[in-house]
Design a protein around this motif. Structure first.
Motif, PDB file in Angstrom:
ATOM      1  N   PHE A   1      29.628  34.961  39.702  1.00 30.02           N
ATOM      2  CA  PHE A   1      29.692  36.420  39.720  1.00 30.02           C
ATOM      3  C   PHE A   1      28.704  36.948  38.694  1.00 30.02           C
ATOM      4  O   PHE A   1      28.748  36.556  37.527  1.00 30.02           O
TER       5      PHE A   1
ATOM      6  N   LYS B   1      37.861  42.460  33.393  1.00 27.48           N
ATOM      7  CA  LYS B   1      38.058  42.441  34.836  1.00 27.48           C
ATOM      8  C   LYS B   1      37.680  41.084  35.433  1.00 27.48           C
ATOM      9  O   LYS B   1      38.431  40.511  36.223  1.00 27.48           O
TER      10      LYS B   1
ATOM     11  N   HIS C   1      48.352  42.136  36.550  1.00 30.78           N
ATOM     12  CA  HIS C   1      47.246  42.260  37.499  1.00 30.78           C
ATOM     13  C   HIS C   1      47.502  41.280  38.619  1.00 30.78           C
ATOM     14  O   HIS C   1      47.691  40.091  38.358  1.00 30.78           O
TER      15      HIS C   1
ATOM     16  N   ARG D   1      44.487  37.410  42.584  1.00 29.04           N
ATOM     17  CA  ARG D   1      43.654  37.640  43.757  1.00 29.04           C
ATOM     18  C   ARG D   1      43.674  36.482  44.729  1.00 29.04           C
ATOM     19  O   ARG D   1      43.482  36.665  45.931  1.00 29.04           O
TER      20      ARG D   1
ATOM     21  N   ASN E   1      35.557  40.045  47.456  1.00 29.66           N
ATOM     22  CA  ASN E   1      34.230  39.661  46.960  1.00 29.66           C
ATOM     23  C   ASN E   1      33.146  39.944  47.990  1.00 29.66           C
ATOM     24  O   ASN E   1      33.392  39.863  49.185  1.00 29.66           O
TER      25      ASN E   1
ATOM     26  N   GLN F   1      25.421  46.045  42.714  1.00 29.26           N
ATOM     27  CA  GLN F   1      26.469  45.865  41.703  1.00 29.26           C
ATOM     28  C   GLN F   1      27.198  47.157  41.417  1.00 29.26           C
ATOM     29  O   GLN F   1      28.428  47.217  41.410  1.00 29.26           O
TER      30      GLN F   1
ATOM     31  N   HIS G   1      31.106  47.534  42.299  1.00 23.59           N
ATOM     32  CA  HIS G   1      32.111  47.657  41.249  1.00 23.59           C
ATOM     33  C   HIS G   1      32.898  48.948  41.378  1.00 23.59           C
ATOM     34  O   HIS G   1      34.102  48.974  41.122  1.00 23.59           O
TER      35      HIS G   1
ATOM     36  N   ASP H   1      35.572  48.334  43.545  1.00 23.45           N
ATOM     37  CA  ASP H   1      36.419  47.252  43.072  1.00 23.45           C
ATOM     38  C   ASP H   1      36.159  45.928  43.788  1.00 23.45           C
ATOM     39  O   ASP H   1      37.065  45.138  44.003  1.00 23.45           O
ATOM     40  N   TYR H   2      34.931  45.730  44.151  1.00 21.31           N
ATOM     41  CA  TYR H   2      34.514  44.445  44.675  1.00 21.31           C
ATOM     42  C   TYR H   2      33.676  43.736  43.613  1.00 21.31           C
ATOM     43  O   TYR H   2      32.928  44.386  42.884  1.00 21.31           O
ATOM     44  N   ALA H   3      33.816  42.435  43.533  1.00 18.61           N
ATOM     45  CA  ALA H   3      32.937  41.648  42.668  1.00 18.61           C
ATOM     46  C   ALA H   3      31.848  41.049  43.544  1.00 18.61           C
ATOM     47  O   ALA H   3      32.052  40.858  44.739  1.00 18.61           O
ATOM     48  N   VAL H   4      30.690  40.771  42.956  1.00 17.37           N
ATOM     49  CA  VAL H   4      29.625  40.250  43.809  1.00 17.37           C
ATOM     50  C   VAL H   4      29.067  38.921  43.326  1.00 17.37           C
ATOM     51  O   VAL H   4      28.738  38.744  42.164  1.00 17.37           O
TER      52      VAL H   4
END
Lengths: 331, 331
Positions: free
Chosen positions: A94, A111, B47, B50, B62, B83, B87, B90-93
């Motif tokens: 990531f 995060k 949290h 995921r 993702n 990015q 973000h 709320d997605y990670a890449v």
DNA sequence: ACAGAGATCGCCAACGTTTTCATCGATTCT
DNA sequence: AGAATCGATGAAAACGTTGGCGATCTCTGT
């Protein structure tokens, strides 16, 4: 839907447990069944579901990498090294760009830390205290920054600075400027400190200018102060700043290196492309990325051992066309 | 260990299902309990895991992003845009660099596609056929490439080329070179095609040179062929190639723009930093990244609708110092 | 007052994998 | 020859979450 472990098990005439073992702990199954299972898995195009695996093992197979600014060509090089090594080890990475903002940085660490096995912080801008509060949460290694008790990969800056200053004093320079980068940057503090030490040891005089943003614009902004400082050579925080200096000097009709020698740090690809080509201290970039992944992987494998491994990587002065003897302007 | 949904449920005196609903489908729970659950979740620092969520929903949260070469400053800009937008949602890449290698590219698509909800392919180097076999496997959108039935974000290259050529012909140029980039690049094929169309329409003559690697070295390598072609202006595949040309021209004592005008594509930050500053066609980079994420997210939300959305983003000529009237060399 | 509708919530199965634990032969040791 | 060990495998529990289903309760309309 996708092919699961049960499909493979059924097709191979074994149980799901055996499939797992055949694929991840080959020593535990009979060679014959192992091969059979592997072949059927292959032919069915089976790939384990990483979410399911992660759920039970607690490992994601992912790494996180934070950089302050992808726009600075220094960082893409590090990223490339990280990627290459991580993919070799079958980890995905990531990437997050923090835009030189320490608050964003902290948020992203928080995060990302839940979604990765470990974190790589490249030139983090947050304070030592902030950094310390984040450590322990997730395995992490620092690149380009040192902090007690935290594994890190850093360049031999002092030696790099020594090479740079030796080069300049050998050319005859006696009064040298250092254009400082961001105050929040450990690399800048370290370079400034090294410059003081090394320049003093060489019996020369150091003029400190800045701080400026670690970008082209920062160099442009600092250029006139450099000229007013009556130095014959200037060492910039990094290549981008050096290029900014060069640009402004050209605009004001200052000859480089005739009137003024300019020296950078990093050796970004760009440094060799401009005119005059920039003399600079090359930092190991891809190599640092790879080393950082190595360190992190090692940390993940044996969590308790060696609380703060540290790798220091050599630097090297690249002499190009932006430095020369003082006062040799031809016009 | 980490705090799970059961911890929250127990602390709030409700069942796990209610916690889930309070957090992800707020309309289904009583406002009072919803707030209570949310507060306790907050105070416990909960949290959702995921992996567990992904296991059941089939979604990872993702995105994957493939670029040919992070060393080309064009791509970091796109990455930044991706990015930022990802973000926000709320997605990670996951980022992967393919080193301009189409085989590595295909492998990475295969590998990453299992770990993401959707893929962004930026300037992919593989063939149309290869690309087609990969489509359908995973939702994906193309950046800087067009293919029937696949959503994509592309720049208005024809218009950009028109602006460039209009600029040159207005200055009086009648014989123009185009230095081509990689044959495997859609962008190159498109630029070459546009150049032919537009130059012909302007009643001028086009000389095609190349193909070269889309890097500085490619430009250096092509420079002498450009000189031999007896043109008064040259359009490079991209800025990096243009800078290579510039460098070699300077070394051979060719004045730019006096003897030869040079024009690039992309408008990488570097283009404005060199001397002479490069005239170039600016492509939307961060904006393209953001638009691509938007398209992908929309695709994920409604998988069936609009099989091939396409966004075309405007380009703009940035006139700087590397272009001028032909034959005005002062020496 | 009662049936039906709607709101709110708990139970439980399911997702795909890994990991004990147990089972069952086969082998080795005494 | 019997016991103990070992190698190979299967059954089942667990990981943390979501979502279908049903239970309970409160209204509403008649």
């Amino acid at each position: 839907m996708a092919v699961t472990i049960k499909d493979v098990a059924r097709a191979a005439g074994v149980s799901a447990s055996t499939v797992t073992r055949a694929l991840t702990m080959p020593a535990l199954v009979h060679p014959e069944t192992r091969d059979r299972v592997r072949r059927t898995a292959e032919s069915l195009g089976y790939h384990p579901n990483r979410a399911a695996r992660g759920l039970i093992t607690g490992r994601t197979g992912n790494l996180g990498l934070l950089v302050p600014d992808l726009g600075n060509p220094f960082f893409p090089s590090v990223v490339k090294g990280v990627q290459a090594r991580a993919h070799e080890a079958d980890y995905a990475v990531f990437l997050a760009d923090t835009d030189e903002d320490s608050a964003a940085e902290i948020g992203l660490v928080r995060k990302l830390s839940k979604q990765v096995d470990g974190l790589l912080l490249c030139s983090p801008r947050m304070t030592d205290d902030e950094l310390r509060t984040l450590v322990g949460d997730t395995p992490m290694v620092l690149v380009n920054r040192r902090l007690a008790r935290v594994p890190s990969v850093i360049p031999e800056l002092l030696d790099g600075m020594r090479q740079a200053v030796s080069h300049l004093t050998a050319l005859g320079h006696r009064r040298i400027a250092y254009v400082a980068g961001p105050r929040s940057s450990w690399a800048n503090r370290e370079r400034a400190r090294s410059a003081r030490t090394v320049v003093a040891a060489a019996g020369a005089e150091l003029v400190e200018i800045g701080n400026v943003a670690p970008q082209f614009e920062g160099g442009v902004a600092a250029a006139d102060q450099v000229l007013a400082a009556a130095v014959t050579a200037v060492i910039a925080y990094n290549d981008l700043v050096a290029l900014g200096l060069l640009n402004r000097f050209t605009a004001r009709g200052i000859a480089v290196p005739g009137d003024l020698s300019v020296l950078g740090f990093d050796d970004i690809p760009l440094a060799a492309m401009v005119h005059p080509a920039l003399t600079t201290v090359a930092l190991p970039k891809e190599q640092a990325g790879r080393a950082a992944v190595d360190l992190l992987l090692q940390l993940l494998a044996e969590p308790d051992r060696s609380p703060a491994a540290r790798r220091e990587l050599p630097t090297q002065l690249m002499v190009r066309a932006s430095t020369g003897p003082p006062g040799t302007a031809t016009d």
